[in-house]
Design a protein around this motif. Structure first.
Motif, PDB file in Angstrom:
ATOM      1  N   ALA A 150       0.829  -1.206   0.000  1.00  0.00           N
ATOM      2  CA  ALA A 150       0.000   0.000   0.000  1.00  0.00           C
ATOM      3  C   ALA A 150       0.861   1.252   0.000  1.00  0.00           C
ATOM      4  O   ALA A 150       0.548   2.243  -0.674  1.00  0.00           O
ATOM      5  CB  ALA A 150      -0.937   0.006   1.204  1.00  0.00           C
ATOM      6  N   GLY A 151       1.971   1.224   0.736  1.00  0.00           N
ATOM      7  CA  GLY A 151       2.872   2.372   0.770  1.00  0.00           C
ATOM      8  C   GLY A 151       3.481   2.664  -0.592  1.00  0.00           C
ATOM      9  O   GLY A 151       3.553   3.827  -1.022  1.00  0.00           O
ATOM     10  N   ALA A 152       3.915   1.618  -1.291  1.00  0.00           N
ATOM     11  CA  ALA A 152       4.483   1.800  -2.628  1.00  0.00           C
ATOM     12  C   ALA A 152       3.440   2.355  -3.597  1.00  0.00           C
ATOM     13  O   ALA A 152       3.740   3.222  -4.428  1.00  0.00           O
ATOM     14  CB  ALA A 152       5.033   0.471  -3.143  1.00  0.00           C
ATOM     15  N   TYR A 153       2.216   1.884  -3.464  1.00  0.00           N
ATOM     16  CA  TYR A 153       1.133   2.346  -4.340  1.00  0.00           C
ATOM     17  C   TYR A 153       0.824   3.826  -4.099  1.00  0.00           C
ATOM     18  O   TYR A 153       0.641   4.604  -5.048  1.00  0.00           O
ATOM     19  CB  TYR A 153      -0.108   1.490  -4.087  1.00  0.00           C
ATOM     20  N   ILE A 154       0.793   4.235  -2.835  1.00  0.00           N
ATOM     21  CA  ILE A 154       0.525   5.636  -2.506  1.00  0.00           C
ATOM     22  C   ILE A 154       1.641   6.531  -3.032  1.00  0.00           C
ATOM     23  O   ILE A 154       1.387   7.637  -3.536  1.00  0.00           O
ATOM     24  CB  ILE A 154       0.351   5.798  -0.979  1.00  0.00           C
ATOM     25  N   LEU A 155       2.888   6.080  -2.956  1.00  0.00           N
ATOM     26  CA  LEU A 155       4.014   6.865  -3.472  1.00  0.00           C
ATOM     27  C   LEU A 155       3.886   7.073  -4.981  1.00  0.00           C
ATOM     28  O   LEU A 155       4.168   8.167  -5.496  1.00  0.00           O
ATOM     29  CB  LEU A 155       5.339   6.166  -3.147  1.00  0.00           C
ATOM     30  N   PHE A 174       3.511  -3.736 -12.536  1.00  0.00           N
ATOM     31  CA  PHE A 174       3.661  -3.444 -11.102  1.00  0.00           C
ATOM     32  C   PHE A 174       2.310  -3.526 -10.403  1.00  0.00           C
ATOM     33  O   PHE A 174       2.186  -4.109  -9.326  1.00  0.00           O
ATOM     34  CB  PHE A 174       4.260  -2.050 -10.893  1.00  0.00           C
ATOM     35  N   LEU A 175       1.296  -2.924 -11.023  1.00  0.00           N
ATOM     36  CA  LEU A 175      -0.020  -2.898 -10.404  1.00  0.00           C
ATOM     37  C   LEU A 175      -0.631  -4.291 -10.354  1.00  0.00           C
ATOM     38  O   LEU A 175      -1.379  -4.616  -9.421  1.00  0.00           O
ATOM     39  CB  LEU A 175      -0.940  -1.940 -11.157  1.00  0.00           C
ATOM     40  N   THR A 176      -0.318  -5.121 -11.327  1.00  0.00           N
ATOM     41  CA  THR A 176      -0.780  -6.511 -11.283  1.00  0.00           C
ATOM     42  C   THR A 176      -0.232  -7.210 -10.053  1.00  0.00           C
ATOM     43  O   THR A 176      -0.949  -7.914  -9.335  1.00  0.00           O
ATOM     44  CB  THR A 176      -0.346  -7.270 -12.546  1.00  0.00           C
ATOM     45  N   VAL A 177       1.066  -6.994  -9.796  1.00  0.00           N
ATOM     46  CA  VAL A 177       1.689  -7.592  -8.607  1.00  0.00           C
ATOM     47  C   VAL A 177       1.075  -7.017  -7.337  1.00  0.00           C
ATOM     48  O   VAL A 177       0.776  -7.751  -6.385  1.00  0.00           O
ATOM     49  CB  VAL A 177       3.218  -7.345  -8.628  1.00  0.00           C
ATOM     50  N   ALA A 178       0.864  -5.682  -7.317  1.00  0.00           N
ATOM     51  CA  ALA A 178       0.269  -5.043  -6.137  1.00  0.00           C
ATOM     52  C   ALA A 178      -1.131  -5.574  -5.872  1.00  0.00           C
ATOM     53  O   ALA A 178      -1.487  -5.891  -4.728  1.00  0.00           O
ATOM     54  CB  ALA A 178       0.238  -3.529  -6.332  1.00  0.00           C
ATOM     55  N   ILE A 179      -1.931  -5.675  -6.929  1.00  0.00           N
ATOM     56  CA  ILE A 179      -3.293  -6.189  -6.783  1.00  0.00           C
ATOM     57  C   ILE A 179      -3.266  -7.630  -6.273  1.00  0.00           C
ATOM     58  O   ILE A 179      -4.067  -8.026  -5.429  1.00  0.00           O
ATOM     59  CB  ILE A 179      -4.051  -6.097  -8.118  1.00  0.00           C
TER      60      ILE A 179
END
Length: 483
Positions: free
Chosen positions: A221-226, A352-357
């Motif tokens: 979540a922190g990486a996504y917010i950045l 990246f977003l695929t991995v985050a999701i």
């Protein structure tokens, strides 16, 4: 299949007016009666979430406020923050974001009440720790076991089966966008992988769930917010116009989708509730596991969880999408967020977003599972039933990968509404007890003390199963908390 989707949509469109009236009405009531506890006590929220766990009677440390927060965050912070927000904006327009914010602020007061009650009426489990939730405060607080049974059944179906199907469904959507495919091959592979990982974790118990969640959720979540902040920085001149569009569309001044105000309002409330879960009765199941010195502390921690989920992570998604000039009026999920991020920062962000999701959805799956487990244990002590439940969770995780997006999200809305209705019906009569505890907490804070609670301090509250006065636990005279 289309007729089933249409039927569920029609039911939701009518029933959700009732749900929204309850959510908004009680949120306003709790906010006014507590004198805006969710805003005034923000510093206390930040202090409470960092406090260490109390010592259990067997001498071991209990689950800390932060780890309990992480379990609830694991369920909250998932595809609702990425796919759900995208759906809300694409169908309801940018005004849906405004109503998400409003619902988060009001809902934080409901989250405070429900998690304070869950802490008060928690019970000790066989390992010396704690568990609880709405079913338990319906039983011990309202003395209505039938209501607790109803809630336990609904939340088990909602979280254990339907919401977990939503998570894997969104992973598949993201993977298909990343691989530029729409076939079933990726869906089967994703379903098998997530189902296998889920089985490995859920048979390990709440401590394994809290450990995994406390590591994965903050990092991802922190990486996504950045990344969202970077998108805002690159488009800083467009930000004032974006805020104006959000507000104007929220009140129907500038209509960008069919339905105007109604579409923005309804989708903002629905997706906001799916994401932050305030008032639904889900997060209290996690909040009850914490070993804290006063029930109000965990109520404050779970209010902070609503802000973390909606005002940070959901807002990050909204800004990424709105600063990329999206197309309104069409249904889209995680792929809309992926394409918007790629337009801003490059094609690599799709992957990246695929991995985050994947990670956020997976932690949601195991957080959702825990809510079901707690309520299965409320219904029956049978270990065989719990084993069957775990097996069905794994099956639903796999099945969700193969389902259609509209059907899965429609079912999620329906069961979410039923669950919120049952929980809110219990919160209203029990809220007076939560406010008694809040006054008890506030008096100690005003006297410069670190608030603690034991059940003999407010004898008019009955049905409390733990929170015994402290006793001397060893020859050195050290005090062990029994709360």
């Amino acid at each position: 299949m289309d007729s089933l989707v249409d039927l569920i949509a029609d039911v939701n469109d009518t029933y959700w007016y009732v749900v929204i009236a309850l959510l908004v009405g009680l949120g306003l009531y709790f906010t006014v009666r507590s004198r805006f506890v969710q805003i005034r006590l923000l510093p206390d929220m930040l202090r409470s979430v960092t406090e260490g766990a109390e010592t259990l009677p067997d001498g071991t440390k209990g689950i800390s406020a932060f780890k309990a927060f992480s379990i609830s965050a694991a369920s909250r912070v998932g595809t609702g923050n990425i796919a759900g927000v995208a759906i809300a904006i694409s169908i309801g327009g940018p005004g849906a974001v405004f109503w998400m914010w409003v619902m988060a602020i009001l809902g934080a007061s409901s989250a405070f009440i429900e998690s304070t009650l869950a802490q008060l009426y928690k019970v000790r489990d066989k390992d010396g720790g704690f568990h609880g939730g709405p079913a338990y405060y319906m039983l011990h607080g309202l003395r209505k076991r039938w209501m607790g049974v109803l809630f336990a059944v609904v939340i088990t179906i909602t979280y254990g089966f339907v919401f977990n199907a939503v998570q894997t469904n969104s992973i598949v959507d993201a993977v298909n966008t990343s691989l530029d495919t729409d076939g079933n091959g990726a869906a089967v592979v994703v379903g098998l992988v997530v189902a296998g990982l889920t089985a490995a974790v859920i048979f390990g118990g709440v401590r394994r769930i809290s450990t995994v969640s406390s590591i994965v959720v903050p990092v991802v979540a922190g990486a996504y917010i950045l990344m969202a902040l970077l998108v805002v920085a690159l488009n800083i001149t467009e930000v004032p116009g974006m805020f104006r569009l959000i507000v104007e569309n929220a009140f129907g001044i500038q209509e960008v989708v069919t339905g105007g105000f109604a579409a923005a309002f309804m989708n903002g409330i629905r997706r906001g509730l799916f994401s932050n879960e305030a008032g639904m009765g889900s997060a209290p199941n996690a909040g009850a596991t914490a070993a804290v010195s006063h029930p109000v502390k965990q109520g404050l921690v779970q209010s902070l969880g609503v802000y973390f989920d909606t005002l940070l992570v959901c807002t990050a998604t909204a800004f990424i999408i709105l600063l990329s000039d999206p197309e309104y009026g069409t249904r889209a999920g995680a792929s809309l967020t992926q394409n918007a991020l790629a337009a801003q920062l490059g094609g690599w962000t799709v992957h990246f977003l695929t991995v985050a999701i994947f990670f956020l959805a997976f932690t949601s799956v195991i957080g959702n599972y825990y809510y079901g487990e707690t309520n299965i244990e409320f219904l029956t002590p049978s270990r065989r039933v719990l084993t069957w439940f775990r097996a069905l969770v794994v099956v639903c995780v796999f099945a969700g990968a193969l389902g259609s997006v509209p059907l899965v999200w429609g079912l999620a809305d329906l069961v979410m509404g039923v669950m919120a209705t049952v929980n809110l019906a219990a919160l209203l009569p029990l809220s007076g007890i939560a406010f008694l505890l809040f006054r008890h907490y506030s008096k100690q804070k005003a006297a410069g003390q670190d608030p603690t609670f034991h059940r003999d301090e407010i004898p008019e509250i009955t049905g409390i199963q733990v929170w015994e006065p402290p006793t001397v636990s060893d020859a050195d005279g050290r005090i062990t908390s029994h709360g």
